[in-house]
Design an enzyme around this catalytic site. Structure first.
Site, PDB file in Angstrom:
ATOM      1  N   ARG A 220      -5.840  -4.536  -7.611  1.00 42.14           N
ATOM      2  CA  ARG A 220      -5.574  -3.273  -8.470  1.00 42.14           C
ATOM      3  C   ARG A 220      -5.005  -3.820  -9.634  1.00 42.14           C
ATOM      4  O   ARG A 220      -5.135  -3.265 -10.820  1.00 42.14           O
ATOM      5  CB  ARG A 220      -4.547  -2.328  -7.585  1.00 42.14           C
ATOM      6  CG  ARG A 220      -5.233  -1.694  -6.618  1.00 42.14           C
ATOM      7  CD  ARG A 220      -4.424  -0.610  -5.816  1.00 42.14           C
ATOM      8  NE  ARG A 220      -4.008   0.268  -6.562  1.00 42.14           N
ATOM      9  CZ  ARG A 220      -3.131   1.424  -6.300  1.00 42.14           C
ATOM     10  NH1 ARG A 220      -2.599   1.129  -5.241  1.00 42.14           N
ATOM     11  NH2 ARG A 220      -3.088   2.547  -7.060  1.00 42.14           N
TER      12      ARG A 220
ATOM     13  N   CYS B  37       4.889   0.265  -8.794  1.00 39.67           N
ATOM     14  CA  CYS B  37       3.747   0.215  -7.966  1.00 39.67           C
ATOM     15  C   CYS B  37       2.634   1.378  -8.306  1.00 39.67           C
ATOM     16  O   CYS B  37       2.479   1.563  -9.168  1.00 39.67           O
ATOM     17  CB  CYS B  37       4.110   0.177  -6.515  1.00 39.67           C
ATOM     18  SG  CYS B  37       4.901   1.586  -6.086  1.00 39.67           S
TER      19      CYS B  37
END
Length: 275
Positions: free
Chosen positions: A172, A230
């Site tokens: 990611r 995050c």
């Protein structure tokens, strides 16, 4: 005080004269898990709903923005939380949700909060079923500090002046996949540091010295200030907790990638390098 507590230490503390307030914050990406709590929880634990109590409605602040602090304070008091009483938090074992509550209590002024290392999965003591009993109300009043908290602009600045860690999966970070948010990639200047690498196979945190060495290799010693983000401020709290285990203070960008990537004016980096 240590940031984590083992299952055996918790059992001993619960049997003592001044047992800690125990909070169950089981949650998965699909949502909070009150049914799991009723099926079996550590005796005396009070359920806390991450989606309802530790986050506000999704929107411009990201998928898990901060909740209304008056509401958060009321929930903590109803759970028995007071400034002078130890608190222990646990979840089903991943410890992401538990870390979010740990971080919120620390950020709002509680100085004695620990997370059950490995979560309920490593608890070998008795469990109780049902809705649980209401504890005697506590007196905790949230008093946020600015040290532990990052906004989008301060996170961007820290990525250049200090060390900003991206706690998401490496693919990611690189922008190869993005299963949740609309844009793939990372905040320019941030360093990839998947929080999954902070724990052993059984879900417990790696030893403090091993964690310290990991963060040293990522640039902590050269950085000064350290921050974490995050996807939406949950797994990032777990990385902040891992840093605390290693003795390294760090701030959390709660809005995280879900807020950053929703703003088309903010730059996006891809690939393995911070850029």
């Amino acid at each position: 005080m240590n940031a984590i507590i083992s299952a055996s230490e918790l059992a001993s503390d619960l049997a003592g004269e001044n047992p800690p307030v125990l909070l169950d914050v089981r949650w998965q990406h699909q949502g909070s898990q009150p049914a799991a709590y009723e099926e079996g929880h550590i005796p005396s634990a009070v359920f806390v709903d991450l989606d309802a109590d530790l986050a506000g409605p999704a929107g411009s602040g990201g998928r898990h923005p901060l909740p209304d602090l008056d509401h958060f304070g009321a929930v903590m008091r109803a759970a028995g939380v007071s400034p002078d009483r130890d608190v222990v938090v646990y979840d089903g074992g991943q410890n992401w949700a538990a870390a979010r509550l740990w971080w919120m209590l620390r950020w709002t002024g509680h100085t004695s909060v620990r997370v059950l290392d490995g979560g309920l999965a490593l608890w070998t003591g008795p469990l109780e079923r049902g809705a649980g009993q209401s504890p005697r109300p506590g007196s905790f009043e949230p008093a946020p500090n600015s040290t532990d908290f990052l906004y989008a602009d301060s996170a961007a600045a820290l990525a250049r002046s200090g060390l900003l860690l991206d706690a998401r999966a490496a693919e990611r970070y690189r922008g190869e996949v993005e299963p949740i948010d609309k844009v793939a990639g990372h905040i320019p200047g941030a360093v990839s540091a998947p929080t999954t690498e902070n724990v052993a196979a059984d879900g417990r945190f790696k030893p403090a010295a091993e964690l310290a060495a990991r963060f040293e290799a990522l640039g902590v010693s050269r950085a000064g200030e350290v921050g974490v983000y995050c996807g939406s401020g949950v797994s990032g709290a777990h990385e902040v907790l891992a840093l605390a285990v290693a003795g390294i203070p760090a701030a959390l960008y709660v809005g995280s990638w879900s807020q950053w990537s929703a703003d088309g004016s903010r730059p996006v980096a891809t690939g393995p390098d911070p850029q």
